[in-house]
Design a protein around this motif. Structure first.
Motif, PDB file in Angstrom:
ATOM      1  N   LEU A  24      61.877  62.751  80.567  1.00  0.00           N
ATOM      2  CA  LEU A  24      63.281  62.455  80.823  1.00  0.00           C
ATOM      3  C   LEU A  24      63.631  61.115  80.204  1.00  0.00           C
ATOM      4  N   ARG A  25      64.508  61.145  79.216  1.00  0.00           N
ATOM      5  CA  ARG A  25      65.020  59.928  78.579  1.00  0.00           C
ATOM      6  C   ARG A  25      63.898  59.011  78.107  1.00  0.00           C
ATOM      7  N   ASP A  34      69.551  68.548  78.209  1.00  0.00           N
ATOM      8  CA  ASP A  34      70.458  67.505  77.730  1.00  0.00           C
ATOM      9  C   ASP A  34      70.242  66.181  78.458  1.00  0.00           C
ATOM     10  N   ASP A  35      68.983  65.813  78.625  1.00  0.00           N
ATOM     11  CA  ASP A  35      68.618  64.544  79.266  1.00  0.00           C
ATOM     12  C   ASP A  35      69.059  64.442  80.717  1.00  0.00           C
TER      13      ASP A  35
END
Length: 224
Positions: free
Chosen positions: A65-66, A121-122
């Motif tokens: 994640l990110r 999409d993050d």
């Protein structure tokens, strides 16, 4: 693996995969819950030990994640359910503990499945199995927002037997329907964190000529 084990949290990013925690056997053949973390490089086909997590945990879930590797939930060496998460920054080779990351999630049984999570999409999404709800994580406030009911009965077997994955810009869920005949169904949606109720579409021709089992043991998404 450098430390052979099972029931770990894992995720891949590019050609690197991370494996965190799990259960190993000690020299007497007894199971031990560990903090160990390793990464695997698909190009060099090598394993590397990296810094361990703050908590020893088994039956956890992992995701990217990110730009960071996250490990959520699981159980500690006393078989107690963990509500904390952790994130790993590869640039500093360090872990950040995230207290109460799963504080609002309901544990309905000791045999609860690992958290059912997926990233689109993050954004990090979770299937809250006790209520059959979709939720999205706010990384800034450490709060999960409710996004409506999913079209499968994830609570039927305490979260086990359900497939919940990301597929490009969509979420995909496979499980038994809410109807009385308990048919296995496949649904997908294009999730939005700003919409209270997601629009799920049934995929009716997923498995032509055969019926899907009511209990999904393993599932992955691959793009060719």
């Amino acid at each position: 693996m450098i430390t052979p084990r099972a029931m770990y949290g894992s995720a891949s990013h590019g050609k690197t995969a991370f494996f965190a925690g799990g259960i190993k056997m000690d020299e007497n053949g007894n199971p031990v819950v560990v903090q160990n973390v390793e990464k695997y490089n698909a190009d060099t086909k090598t394993w590397t030990m990296i810094n361990g997590m703050h908590k020893a945990r088994k039956f956890s879930s992992g995701c990217f994640l990110r730009g960071k590797f996250y490990v959520l939930g699981g159980r500690d060496d006393n078989d107690k359910h963990l509500t904390c998460g952790e994130s790993y920054d590869e640039t500093t080779n360090s872990w950040e503990l995230i207290p109460d990351m799963l504080k609002d999630m309901t544990v309905i049984a000791d045999s609860q499945s690992p958290p059912l999570i997926a990233v689109v999409d993050d954004n990090l999404y979770m299937l809250e199995t006790s209520l059959n709800e979709l939720r999205v994580y706010d990384i800034n406030t450490n709060i999960w927002k409710k996004l409506g009911v999913v079209p499968v009965s994830a609570n039927a077997a305490f979260g086990w037997g359900i497939a919940f994955k990301s597929m490009g810009d969509r979420l995909l869920v496979i499980g038994t329907s809410h109807s009385w005949h308990r048919k296995t169904v496949v649904h997908s949606c294009r999730p939005s964190p700003d919409v209270e109720e997601q629009h799920w579409e049934e995929i009716k021709h997923w498995c032509v000529g055969a019926e899907l089992p009511q209990f999904i043991h393993n599932f992955c998404v691959m793009f060719a």
